[in-house]
Design an enzyme around this catalytic site. Structure first.
Site, PDB file in Angstrom:
ATOM      1  N   TYR A  71     -23.086 -28.258 -37.801  1.00 39.25           N
ATOM      2  CA  TYR A  71     -23.170 -29.705 -38.012  1.00 39.25           C
ATOM      3  C   TYR A  71     -24.587 -30.224 -37.785  1.00 39.25           C
ATOM      4  CZ  TYR A  71     -18.026 -29.712 -37.300  1.00 39.25           C
ATOM      5  OH  TYR A  71     -16.676 -29.483 -37.352  1.00 39.25           O
ATOM      6  N   TRP A  99     -18.376 -34.254 -36.998  1.00 36.31           N
ATOM      7  CA  TRP A  99     -18.818 -33.751 -38.301  1.00 36.31           C
ATOM      8  C   TRP A  99     -19.410 -34.903 -39.099  1.00 36.31           C
ATOM      9  CZ3 TRP A  99     -15.544 -33.403 -43.142  1.00 36.31           C
ATOM     10  CH2 TRP A  99     -16.201 -32.687 -44.149  1.00 36.31           C
TER      11      TRP A  99
END
Length: 185
Positions: free
Chosen positions: A47, A19
């Protein structure tokens, strides 16, 4: 590195989360994580780094079969048609023929859970993903997934750390033999 055995599935206990990693930094970090021993790599379509994660895995020189790769489908793609398309797009971006663990990133009450889990089970049956799971599911939705729908849930990935107790959820996961994966630990 320690390996967990969940229903006969071997999962490296420590995963490398991606992330907020992007571009060359993401590729290099994934490659370096694998070089130092990580074999559990986590990403998500939201992401916007799956391609970089896939390239980092490829650049590592470690066989794809030795990596436990997790990605997640976003909550606006949980219908039958959307989930199949999302999985195909994730596999393409990651440069892999299969996903080890495909998670519902967040529940979405607008799409029946049964529909989503049937579509995910179909992905398992034809080998596009080896296992399915969920993320950010409270006990009630996890119980519905397991007991009512008989879904083969391998994991529930949730925020878990000393400042956010998830003891009730952890107890249920232990009882149901579901791996609880902590993010932001």
């Amino acid at each position: 590195m320690k390996v967990l055995d969940i229903h006969g599935v071997k999962v490296p206990a420590l995963g490398f989360g991606t992330w907020r990693l992007k571009g060359r930094t993401c590729r290099d970090m994934v490659r370096q994580a694998i070089e130092i021993g990580y074999r559990h790599i986590d990403t998500a379509s939201i992401y916007d780094n799956e391609e970089d994660v896939g390239r980092g895995i490829a650049d590592s020189g470690v066989s794809r079969d030795d990596i436990f790769l997790v990605t997640k489908v976003w909550r606006d793609q949980l219908t039958t048609d959307s989930i199949a398309r999302a999985a195909a797009e994730s596999r393409e971006r990651l440069g892999t023929e299969y996903i080890d663990l495909f998670l519902i990133h967040w529940p979405n009450r607008a799409v029946p859970l049964a529909e989503t889990l049937r579509a995910m089970r179909h992905l398992m049956e034809d080998g596009r993903t080896r296992h399915i799971g969920v993320s950010n599911f409270p006990v009630s939705l996890l119980r519905e997934s397991v007991e009512t729908l008989s879904a083969p849930i391998l994991a529930n990935q949730v925020e878990y750390h000393p400042y956010l107790s998830q003891n009730r959820l952890l107890d249920y996961c232990r009882q149901a033999r579901i791996m609880l994966t902590a993010y932001c630990p």
